[in-house]
Structures are given as C-alpha cells and as structure tokens.
Scaffold this active site. Structure first.
Site, PDB file in Angstrom:
ATOM      1  N   ASP A   7       0.775  -1.067   0.119  1.00  0.00           N
ATOM      2  CA  ASP A   7       0.018  -0.112  -0.094  1.00  0.00           C
ATOM      3  C   ASP A   7       0.699   1.425   0.122  1.00  0.00           C
ATOM      4  O   ASP A   7       2.072   1.166   0.339  1.00  0.00           O
ATOM      5  CB  ASP A   7      -0.804  -0.141   1.134  1.00  0.00           C
ATOM      6  CG  ASP A   7      -1.741   1.262   1.157  1.00  0.00           C
ATOM      7  OD1 ASP A   7      -2.804   1.052   0.328  1.00  0.00           O
ATOM      8  OD2 ASP A   7      -1.895   2.177   1.635  1.00  0.00           O
ATOM      9  N   SER A   8       0.024   2.255  -0.254  1.00  0.00           N
ATOM     10  CA  SER A   8       1.117   3.478  -0.424  1.00  0.00           C
ATOM     11  C   SER A   8       1.386   4.207   0.883  1.00  0.00           C
ATOM     12  O   SER A   8       2.231   4.763   1.310  1.00  0.00           O
ATOM     13  CB  SER A   8       0.304   4.697  -1.122  1.00  0.00           C
ATOM     14  OG  SER A   8      -0.802   4.818  -0.533  1.00  0.00           O
ATOM     15  N   TYR A  39      -0.608   8.387  -2.774  1.00  0.00           N
ATOM     16  CA  TYR A  39      -0.723   8.300  -4.390  1.00  0.00           C
ATOM     17  C   TYR A  39      -1.861   8.867  -4.817  1.00  0.00           C
ATOM     18  O   TYR A  39      -1.619   9.156  -6.153  1.00  0.00           O
ATOM     19  CB  TYR A  39      -0.666   6.733  -4.692  1.00  0.00           C
ATOM     20  CG  TYR A  39       0.636   6.066  -4.462  1.00  0.00           C
ATOM     21  CD1 TYR A  39       1.768   6.353  -3.730  1.00  0.00           C
ATOM     22  CD2 TYR A  39       0.787   4.690  -5.069  1.00  0.00           C
ATOM     23  CE1 TYR A  39       2.840   5.820  -3.577  1.00  0.00           C
ATOM     24  CE2 TYR A  39       2.022   4.197  -4.849  1.00  0.00           C
ATOM     25  CZ  TYR A  39       3.152   4.584  -4.176  1.00  0.00           C
ATOM     26  OH  TYR A  39       4.116   3.838  -3.906  1.00  0.00           O
ATOM     27  N   GLY A  40      -2.901   9.107  -4.188  1.00  0.00           N
ATOM     28  CA  GLY A  40      -4.226   9.513  -4.651  1.00  0.00           C
ATOM     29  C   GLY A  40      -4.143  10.757  -5.606  1.00  0.00           C
ATOM     30  O   GLY A  40      -4.872  11.187  -6.361  1.00  0.00           O
ATOM     31  N   CYS A  70      -3.463  -1.193  -2.509  1.00  0.00           N
ATOM     32  CA  CYS A  70      -3.682   0.201  -2.692  1.00  0.00           C
ATOM     33  C   CYS A  70      -4.431   0.361  -3.982  1.00  0.00           C
ATOM     34  O   CYS A  70      -4.134  -0.176  -5.057  1.00  0.00           O
ATOM     35  CB  CYS A  70      -2.408   0.944  -3.155  1.00  0.00           C
ATOM     36  SG  CYS A  70      -2.376   2.696  -3.402  1.00  0.00           S
ATOM     37  N   ASN A  71      -5.724   0.844  -3.768  1.00  0.00           N
ATOM     38  CA  ASN A  71      -6.638   0.961  -4.858  1.00  0.00           C
ATOM     39  C   ASN A  71      -6.013   2.027  -6.021  1.00  0.00           C
ATOM     40  O   ASN A  71      -6.196   1.608  -7.385  1.00  0.00           O
ATOM     41  CB  ASN A  71      -8.072   1.523  -4.713  1.00  0.00           C
ATOM     42  CG  ASN A  71      -8.956   0.685  -3.915  1.00  0.00           C
ATOM     43  OD1 ASN A  71      -9.646   0.099  -4.196  1.00  0.00           O
ATOM     44  ND2 ASN A  71      -8.595   0.683  -2.454  1.00  0.00           N
ATOM     45  N   THR A  72      -5.562   2.851  -5.673  1.00  0.00           N
ATOM     46  CA  THR A  72      -4.943   3.846  -6.500  1.00  0.00           C
ATOM     47  C   THR A  72      -3.806   3.115  -7.453  1.00  0.00           C
ATOM     48  O   THR A  72      -3.778   3.375  -8.829  1.00  0.00           O
ATOM     49  CB  THR A  72      -4.263   5.230  -5.739  1.00  0.00           C
ATOM     50  OG1 THR A  72      -5.149   5.867  -5.259  1.00  0.00           O
ATOM     51  CG2 THR A  72      -3.603   6.122  -7.069  1.00  0.00           C
ATOM     52  N   GLU A 162      -3.834   9.455   7.856  1.00  0.00           N
ATOM     53  CA  GLU A 162      -2.393   9.027   7.783  1.00  0.00           C
ATOM     54  C   GLU A 162      -1.610   9.723   8.855  1.00  0.00           C
ATOM     55  O   GLU A 162      -0.855   9.409   9.565  1.00  0.00           O
ATOM     56  CB  GLU A 162      -1.639   9.385   6.405  1.00  0.00           C
ATOM     57  CG  GLU A 162      -1.918   8.183   5.519  1.00  0.00           C
ATOM     58  CD  GLU A 162      -0.932   7.088   5.653  1.00  0.00           C
ATOM     59  OE1 GLU A 162       0.385   7.166   5.860  1.00  0.00           O
ATOM     60  OE2 GLU A 162      -1.476   5.798   5.067  1.00  0.00           O
ATOM     61  N   CYS A 194     -10.934   2.702  -1.529  1.00  0.00           N
ATOM     62  CA  CYS A 194      -9.676   2.921  -0.861  1.00  0.00           C
ATOM     63  C   CYS A 194      -9.380   2.177   0.221  1.00  0.00           C
ATOM     64  O   CYS A 194     -10.365   2.061   1.103  1.00  0.00           O
ATOM     65  CB  CYS A 194      -9.383   4.469  -0.607  1.00  0.00           C
ATOM     66  SG  CYS A 194      -7.934   4.840   0.178  1.00  0.00           S
ATOM     67  N   THR A 195      -8.393   1.473   0.493  1.00  0.00           N
ATOM     68  CA  THR A 195      -8.227   0.682   1.865  1.00  0.00           C
ATOM     69  C   THR A 195      -8.125   1.511   3.147  1.00  0.00           C
ATOM     70  O   THR A 195      -8.219   0.891   4.133  1.00  0.00           O
ATOM     71  CB  THR A 195      -6.917  -0.368   1.446  1.00  0.00           C
ATOM     72  OG1 THR A 195      -5.812   0.485   1.065  1.00  0.00           O
ATOM     73  CG2 THR A 195      -7.343  -1.349   0.639  1.00  0.00           C
ATOM     74  N   HIS A 196      -7.818   2.803   3.051  1.00  0.00           N
ATOM     75  CA  HIS A 196      -7.904   3.577   4.030  1.00  0.00           C
ATOM     76  C   HIS A 196      -9.370   3.716   4.770  1.00  0.00           C
ATOM     77  O   HIS A 196      -9.659   3.705   6.113  1.00  0.00           O
ATOM     78  CB  HIS A 196      -7.365   4.955   3.880  1.00  0.00           C
ATOM     79  CG  HIS A 196      -6.027   5.111   4.091  1.00  0.00           C
ATOM     80  ND1 HIS A 196      -5.159   4.569   2.583  1.00  0.00           N
ATOM     81  CD2 HIS A 196      -5.034   5.714   4.726  1.00  0.00           C
ATOM     82  CE1 HIS A 196      -3.864   4.792   2.780  1.00  0.00           C
ATOM     83  NE2 HIS A 196      -3.811   5.528   4.005  1.00  0.00           N
TER      84      HIS A 196
END
Length: 269
Positions: A7-8, A39-40, A70-72, A162, A194-196
């Site tokens: 993931d980012s 990354y988004g 990371c979806n992005t 974050e 988004c995994t966040h």
C-alpha cells in the site's frame, strides 16, 4: 517467501488484518511506501513508477505473490504491469475485482458475458487518481450492464487518516458524502474504493443512511486470496513476513499500532 501486501501508506493494514484472520497459517510481508503517500494526488506515470519499484523490492525479498492493497496503484499501475510482463513465477493481484464480484454476485473466475444485476445505482468513493482512471467502471463493465456509477473524489481523507486526525477525516467523509448525494440522491450501494476508508466505514454508513449497502474491501479481498491460494498452493510460501516502510519506521509503527490496536513494528525498507 511470504505473501506480499503493498500500500502507499497505512490503508492496506485493513486488508492485512482481514487476511491474517482469514489465513492464520500464512506469513505476510507488508510494504508501505509512506515516504511517497498519498498516491491519490499523483499522476498515473508517477504512480506506476513508484508501484513498480515497490514490487521489485518485494520480489527481491521473496514475495512471489503480491496483493496491491492500494486502490490507486491497482487503478493506475496493475494493468500496465501485467501487460508489460511479470518476472517468471511472480504474480500481482489487485483489489477491485473481489469488490466487483461481491457487488454483482458473480463467482471468482466467472468469465461469462456481462449481464444485468440487481443494483442499479452505485456510489464510488475513492482517491482523485482512482476516480480519474475510471478503472472501477472499466472492470465493472466486464461483468455487469445497466449500472449507473457516480464517483466522488475524496480529497484529504487519506492525508487526515495518515496524520491520525480522525476528527478531520470524519468531517471530510461527511462532506464528500453530501457532495455525492447532490449528484446521486438515492444510491443503492456504496463502494469504499480505498483501503484507508474501512477505518471510516461507520462514518460513511451513518452519512449515507441505513438503506445503502456499503461494500468494504478487507474481508472480500481476504476471501478472494484464500480462494486463490487454494487453487495455487505453490504461491503461498513459508518465508519470513514482517513490516517495511519507506517512511519513518518509528512514526509509522506508532500509527499502525493505533490503527490495528496491537503492537506493530516497522523496519526501514
């Protein structure tokens, strides 16, 4: 030869946590590119180069199979990496497909033509880069027809998470949901792309209302991974897992421990 999860930043910990619960006998190597998060807000070429560098690092550390949590990165880099050819014996899987399979009620690997599905109005919440890529809509079109997708770029949410500022993250989520509902007043389902965002799932659900079914990725990706490893047991490996970051290991460890509510110690990548 652990299974890699990339993931980012810290969002992929939601996938890792679900995967560890689903597959307690599998070792996982988590790699967070925190130095370059989020990354988004980056362009597609930059995301691709950062993702490619991370994959090469993880392959060098013995991961034959890597999940792009990371979806992005899944949106901007996965297809290009696969079309460009992966090293012999290496596999990279994204996180969109398990989500779309759950939404459209199709089994893994169902390659039949796209068909009409029950859900017609879908809200997609994602990073600006994921929304701009239209990768979700492209993958959905392979499996379903007649689905109206309204995407909302959720700027600032990842940064707030974050930074550990959950009050700001909650306020931003409510604002983005309001913006989405002005465009699509009555969504039937919502995708947290988004995994966040699973960390804010209750806030999304409360803002959307109880009638909207919210799809979150952790358990769906974990189930898909379990199915994949059952069919490809040689990809599991039994090597050393661990946590690696391109950011400050102490700071990232503190945030990760806060998110998962258990001790997490990152090493420098």
């Amino acid at each position: 030869m652990a299974v890699g999860i990339f993931d980012s930043g810290l969002g992929g910990l939601t996938v890792l946590d679900a995967a560890q619960k689903r597959l307690p006998d599998v070792d996982f190597l988590y790699y967070g590119d925190n130095a370059h998060a989020p990354y988004g807000v980056r362009d597609a070429e930059n995301i691709y180069q950062l993702t490619k560098a991370a994959m090469e690092n993880m392959w060098d550390n013995g991961c034959d199979l890597v999940i792009l949590a990371c979806n992005t990165a899944s949106a901007a880099a996965l297809r290009r990496m696969q079309e460009g050819g992966l090293p012999q014996g290496k596999r990279v899987l994204g996180v969109f497909v398990p989500l779309i399979e759950a939404l459209t009620e199709r089994q893994w690997g169902d390659n039949s033509p796209p068909r009409e599905v029950e859900v017609k109005h879908v809200a997609l919440f994602a990073t600006p880069a994921t929304v701009a890529s239209r990768a979700f809509q492209r993958e959905l079109a392979f499996r379903a027809i007649g689905v109206d997708v309204e995407a909302q770029a959720c700027g600032g949410v990842v940064d707030a998470i974050e930074d550990g500022d959950m009050i700001l993250a909650e306020a931003l989520v409510r604002s983005h949901v309001d913006a989405l509902k002005r465009k699509m007043p009555h969504p039937e389902a919502a995708i947290l792309g988004c995994t966040h965002y699973p960390l804010m799932e209750q806030t999304f659900q409360a803002a959307l209302g109880p009638e909207v079914k919210v799809f979150s990725q952790g358990s769906l990706v974990a189930d898909s991974l379990a199915d994949y490893l059952q069919r490809h047991p040689g990809m599991q490996g039994n090597g050393a897992g661990g946590f690696y970051t391109t950011g400050n290991p102490g700071r990232v460890s503190d945030r990760a421990t806060q998110f998962l509510r258990r001790e997490i110690t990152f090493q420098a990548a």
